[in-house]
Design a protein around this motif. Structure first.
Motif, PDB file in Angstrom:
ATOM      1  N   UNK A 412      11.891  16.673   6.145  1.00 18.49           N
ATOM      2  CA  UNK A 412      11.655  16.256   7.545  1.00 18.49           C
ATOM      3  C   UNK A 412      10.252  15.587   7.374  1.00 18.49           C
ATOM      4  N   UNK A 413      10.167  14.512   6.569  1.00 20.63           N
ATOM      5  CA  UNK A 413       8.918  13.868   6.437  1.00 20.63           C
ATOM      6  C   UNK A 413       8.713  12.863   7.707  1.00 20.63           C
ATOM      7  N   UNK A 414       7.615  12.540   8.099  1.00 16.67           N
ATOM      8  CA  UNK A 414       7.324  11.873   9.080  1.00 16.67           C
ATOM      9  C   UNK A 414       6.513  10.583   8.673  1.00 16.67           C
ATOM     10  N   UNK A 415       6.028   9.535   9.631  1.00 16.25           N
ATOM     11  CA  UNK A 415       5.202   8.579   9.422  1.00 16.25           C
ATOM     12  C   UNK A 415       5.903   7.441   8.849  1.00 16.25           C
ATOM     13  N   UNK A 416       5.271   6.511   8.127  1.00 13.56           N
ATOM     14  CA  UNK A 416       5.888   5.464   7.733  1.00 13.56           C
ATOM     15  C   UNK A 416       6.190   5.433   6.176  1.00 13.56           C
ATOM     16  N   UNK A 417       6.715   4.556   5.800  1.00 15.07           N
ATOM     17  CA  UNK A 417       7.266   4.443   4.388  1.00 15.07           C
ATOM     18  C   UNK A 417       5.871   3.993   3.707  1.00 15.07           C
ATOM     19  N   UNK A 418       5.523   5.013   2.715  1.00 15.62           N
ATOM     20  CA  UNK A 418       4.377   4.348   1.914  1.00 15.62           C
ATOM     21  C   UNK A 418       4.257   3.168   1.157  1.00 15.62           C
ATOM     22  N   UNK A 419       3.365   2.323   1.669  1.00 18.33           N
ATOM     23  CA  UNK A 419       3.164   1.109   1.189  1.00 18.33           C
ATOM     24  C   UNK A 419       3.371   0.854  -0.075  1.00 18.33           C
ATOM     25  N   UNK A 442       7.948  -3.449   6.773  1.00 19.20           N
ATOM     26  CA  UNK A 442       7.351  -4.593   6.536  1.00 19.20           C
ATOM     27  C   UNK A 442       8.338  -5.462   5.719  1.00 19.20           C
ATOM     28  N   UNK A 443       7.757  -6.444   5.470  1.00 21.94           N
ATOM     29  CA  UNK A 443       8.519  -7.538   4.417  1.00 21.94           C
ATOM     30  C   UNK A 443       8.608  -6.826   2.896  1.00 21.94           C
ATOM     31  N   UNK A 444       9.337  -7.211   2.346  1.00 22.30           N
ATOM     32  CA  UNK A 444       9.769  -6.728   1.130  1.00 22.30           C
ATOM     33  C   UNK A 444       9.270  -7.973   0.108  1.00 22.30           C
ATOM     34  N   UNK A 445       8.604  -7.498  -1.035  1.00 28.10           N
ATOM     35  CA  UNK A 445       8.176  -8.632  -1.928  1.00 28.10           C
ATOM     36  C   UNK A 445       8.949  -8.421  -3.252  1.00 28.10           C
ATOM     37  N   UNK A 446       9.994  -9.699  -3.344  1.00 26.85           N
ATOM     38  CA  UNK A 446      10.621  -9.549  -4.694  1.00 26.85           C
ATOM     39  C   UNK A 446      10.064  -9.316  -6.291  1.00 26.85           C
ATOM     40  N   UNK A 447       8.756  -9.840  -5.996  1.00 30.25           N
ATOM     41  CA  UNK A 447       8.037  -9.896  -7.212  1.00 30.25           C
ATOM     42  C   UNK A 447       7.286  -8.295  -7.331  1.00 30.25           C
ATOM     43  N   UNK A 448       7.269  -7.622  -6.376  1.00 28.21           N
ATOM     44  CA  UNK A 448       6.696  -6.296  -6.555  1.00 28.21           C
ATOM     45  C   UNK A 448       7.720  -5.207  -6.698  1.00 28.21           C
ATOM     46  N   UNK A 449       9.243  -5.689  -6.514  1.00 26.39           N
ATOM     47  CA  UNK A 449      10.394  -4.833  -6.872  1.00 26.39           C
ATOM     48  C   UNK A 449      11.289  -5.411  -7.531  1.00 26.39           C
ATOM     49  N   UNK A 450      10.893  -5.927  -8.634  1.00 31.05           N
ATOM     50  CA  UNK A 450      11.742  -6.961  -9.335  1.00 31.05           C
ATOM     51  C   UNK A 450      13.284  -6.372  -9.913  1.00 31.05           C
ATOM     52  N   UNK A 451      13.136  -4.864 -10.171  1.00 32.04           N
ATOM     53  CA  UNK A 451      14.440  -4.430 -10.528  1.00 32.04           C
ATOM     54  C   UNK A 451      15.016  -3.335  -9.462  1.00 32.04           C
ATOM     55  N   UNK A 452      14.781  -3.373  -8.247  1.00 30.72           N
ATOM     56  CA  UNK A 452      15.050  -2.266  -7.414  1.00 30.72           C
ATOM     57  C   UNK A 452      16.691  -2.489  -7.115  1.00 30.72           C
ATOM     58  N   UNK A 463      12.612   1.514  13.523  1.00 36.40           N
ATOM     59  CA  UNK A 463      12.891   0.515  14.809  1.00 36.40           C
ATOM     60  C   UNK A 463      12.516  -1.049  14.488  1.00 36.40           C
ATOM     61  N   UNK A 464      12.549  -2.055  15.480  1.00 34.50           N
ATOM     62  CA  UNK A 464      12.611  -3.197  14.845  1.00 34.50           C
ATOM     63  C   UNK A 464      13.361  -3.852  14.075  1.00 34.50           C
ATOM     64  N   UNK A 465      13.023  -5.257  13.832  1.00 38.24           N
ATOM     65  CA  UNK A 465      13.999  -6.022  12.975  1.00 38.24           C
ATOM     66  C   UNK A 465      14.230  -5.482  11.753  1.00 38.24           C
ATOM     67  N   UNK A 466      15.122  -5.705  11.160  1.00 40.65           N
ATOM     68  CA  UNK A 466      15.311  -5.491   9.717  1.00 40.65           C
ATOM     69  C   UNK A 466      14.879  -6.851   9.027  1.00 40.65           C
ATOM     70  N   UNK A 467      13.691  -6.621   8.126  1.00 40.81           N
ATOM     71  CA  UNK A 467      13.123  -7.750   7.410  1.00 40.81           C
ATOM     72  C   UNK A 467      14.244  -8.492   6.453  1.00 40.81           C
ATOM     73  N   UNK A 468      14.468  -9.672   6.723  1.00 39.64           N
ATOM     74  CA  UNK A 468      15.408 -10.498   5.869  1.00 39.64           C
ATOM     75  C   UNK A 468      14.985 -10.559   4.631  1.00 39.64           C
ATOM     76  N   UNK A 469      13.680 -10.417   4.180  1.00 40.74           N
ATOM     77  CA  UNK A 469      13.332 -10.228   2.771  1.00 40.74           C
ATOM     78  C   UNK A 469      14.010  -8.986   2.080  1.00 40.74           C
TER      79      UNK A 469
END
Length: 592
Positions: A412-419, A442-452, A463-469
């Motif tokens: 039941x965690x709340x709040x935002x995804x930890x950056x 927020x936007x996803x950075x391919x260089x920060x998550x290179x093997x996800x 809510x809001x838009x799904x970031x195309x990144x």
């Protein structure tokens, strides 16, 4: 008088030279003879010369066999022979030259594929102290003759890489095999079919007063564990996993003051586990997992405990996690998953700086998540299916550059995804489904998550838009953003960028998924999907690229705005097992 002195001064060195020469001659004779035996042994063995690293280099032109790979000599005799990992497939029988190497003290034939019985002639090697025949492809009954090797200190007949017990210890049984081997300090019989009751194998072992290592996993042993094992005061390693012991754990095990390893997983254990065992100062590894009828609780851990690895997975342990868990300064692996633990996670867990693997999933834990930012070696973190709550501060995960997988789902965690979780270079799995997380991604950075490879945010309140990144994370195999409040339009052909994608879920949002592609003729660039979930996505048609999806097994397109006939090609998707097209505006079947 002077002449006599001069005479003796001359004679003594001469006699020493003569003695040394004779001694060299004798040693040279024996070594030459044993060199011939080694060459004869090599010529009779069938092995793969392209993979061999020892036998292939034994050469007639090389007189000093003591320099050969795998050969050790002492005082002019071959005393140790290591032919492990030599890809030997045959050629060892009772007439082998091996059994004439009478000075052998150590013989290692492990990890070969002899596909034969263990030779009876081993009894001739009366000086053997170390014998390793593990995973060597031997089969059938262990010969009685091994019991004549009275000087053995280490015996390894284990077979850990076969699914069936190809080596058997029935006639002779374990009691007959061990009755003369009173010097044994290390005994490995993993995978050997023994089929003995608890009192039989227990009493047979209890005579080995100097036994330090006992490893008998997957031996078809029966229980209960006999009290006679308490006599093994020198025991340091005890492994009895994957047997049918149906037994309590004797409280006498807590008296093994030298115990470093105790493995009793999947043994049908029951009763209450003795808490004193947890408090053994020497204990480094404790694995009693997969014993669902074994009850217990965690005690207060003593200061300076040595425990590195604690595995209680799928047992009936309950109660709180003690604050004194921080005393386990060396703890690197802890698996308490699928138990009945409750209460909060102690903040003192933040002090486990050596932690590499933590799994406490499927318990009844409550409260907030402690910080793990001091556990810089952490690779795996799983706490799914508990009752944890509160925000997930980004600082809790700062600096976890080695983290590979995190699963905090079904809480039941709340709040935002930890950056900080979106900046971990080794991260392959980010799983936060079925929580109450919210906010705009927020936007996803391919260089920060290179093997996800896996991104699972199912059933939250984003809510809001799904970031195309997110579609620029080229290594992604699994994306599930279903059951949130995302809005806007997603052009489905954006998944062409993700060649490894096999699972996509966008269902139950406020999305419009556009299936009108610019290039309807080139469908080969789409990834080979296995699961596609697009319920409630305002689809106007069935995505045409699915016609070429030979791997898809589950397709869910219900509650959309698809009109017209159901196309015939959909019935020719050979792998398809689950299909849901309900609540659309289909008119009929194509061609009907």
């Amino acid at each position: 008088m002077t002449a006599h002195i001069i005479f003796w001064l001359f004679l003594i060195p001469l006699s020493l030279i003569n003695f040394s020469t004779n001694n060299f001659s004798v040693n040279g004779y024996y070594l030459g003879h044993e060199r011939s035996l080694l060459l004869h042994l090599k010529n009779n063995l069938i092995f793969n010369p392209t993979k061999s690293s020892k036998l292939v280099h034994w050469n007639k032109s090389d007189d000093d066999c003591c320099q050969w790979h795998g050969v050790t000599c002492k005082a002019g005799h071959v005393t140790a022979l290591d032919l492990s990992h030599e890809y030997i497939s045959n050629g060892l029988n009772d007439s082998s030259a091996l059994f004439n190497l009478q000075s052998l003290q150590s013989l290692n034939l492990a990890f070969n594929d002899f596909c034969s019985m263990i030779p009876q002639e081993l009894y001739k090697l009366q000086n053997l102290r170390y014998l390793n025949l593990s995973n060597a492809g031997f089969e059938g009954q262990v010969p009685m003759e091994i019991s004549h090797l009275k000087r053995l200190v280490t015996l390894d007949l284990s077979s850990t890489f076969t699914s069936h017990n190809s080596v058997k210890l029935e006639i002779p049984n374990i009691a007959l095999l061990l009755r003369n081997l009173t010097d044994i300090a290390e005994l490995y019989l993993d995978g050997v079919a023994i089929f003995a009751r608890g009192d039989e194998w227990g009493r047979a072992l209890s005579s080995l007063k100097g036994l330090r290592v006992l490893s008998m996993t997957s031996c078809n042993l029966s229980g209960p564990i006999d009290s006679s094992l308490a006599k093994l005061h020198s025991l340091s390693v005890l492994k009895l996993s994957h047997n049918k012991l149906s037994s309590i754990v004797p409280s006498s095990f807590a008296n093994f003051s030298n115990l470093t390893v105790l493995q009793l997983s999947s043994c049908g254990l029951n009763g209450y586990f003795p808490t004193d065992i947890f408090q053994l100062q020497t204990l480094k590894l404790l694995d009693i997992s997969e014993n669902q009828y074994l009850h217990g609780s965690l005690p207060n851990f003593p200061p300076f405990a040595s425990l590195h690895n604690l595995n209680l997975h799928n047992t009936n342990f309950l109660g709180p996690i003690p604050n004194t868990i921080s005393n386990l300064k060396q703890l690197s692996t802890i698996d308490l998953s699928y138990c009945q633990f409750n209460g909060t996670l102690p903040s003192s867990m933040s002090e486990l700086v050596q932690l590499v693997y933590l799994d406490m999933s499927s318990n009844n834990l409550t409260g907030q998540l402690p910080s793990f930012n001091a556990s810089k070696k952490l690779k795996y973190l799983s706490l799914f299916h508990n009752h944890l709550s509160g925000d997930l501060p980004s600082s809790h995960f700062d600096g976890l550059i080695n983290l590979v997988s995190i699963d905090l789902g079904f809480n039941s965690f709340t709040g935002n995804v930890p950056s900080s979780l979106l900046k971990i270079p080794c991260l392959r799995e980010l799983k936060l489904p079925y929580n109450q997380l919210s906010g705009i991604l927020g936007e996803f950075d391919n260089t920060s998550l290179p093997v996800l490879e896996m991104l699972d945010f199912t059933s939250n309140n984003f809510h809001g838009l799904i970031p195309l990144s997110v579609f620029n994370l080229r290594t992604l195999c699994f994306i599930s953003l279903s059951s949130n409040n995302f809005s806007g339009t997603i052009k489905l052909d954006v998944i062409r960028r993700l060649s490894n994608l096999t699972v996509l879920g966008l269902s139950y949002n406020d999305l419009l998924v556009d299936v009108n592609f610019k290039d309807h003729h080139d469908m080969s660039s789409f990834p080979k999907l296995r699961i596609l979930r697009l319920e409630f996505c305002k689809l106007s048609g069935i995505p045409s690229f699915l016609k070429n999806q030979s791997t898809i097994i589950s397709l869910h397109l219900s509650n959309n705005q698809i009109q017209g006939p159901i196309p015939n090609w959909i019935w020719h998707l050979d792998s398809l097992m689950n299909l849901n097209l309900s609540h659309n505006f289909f008119t009929d079947l194509e061609g009907s």
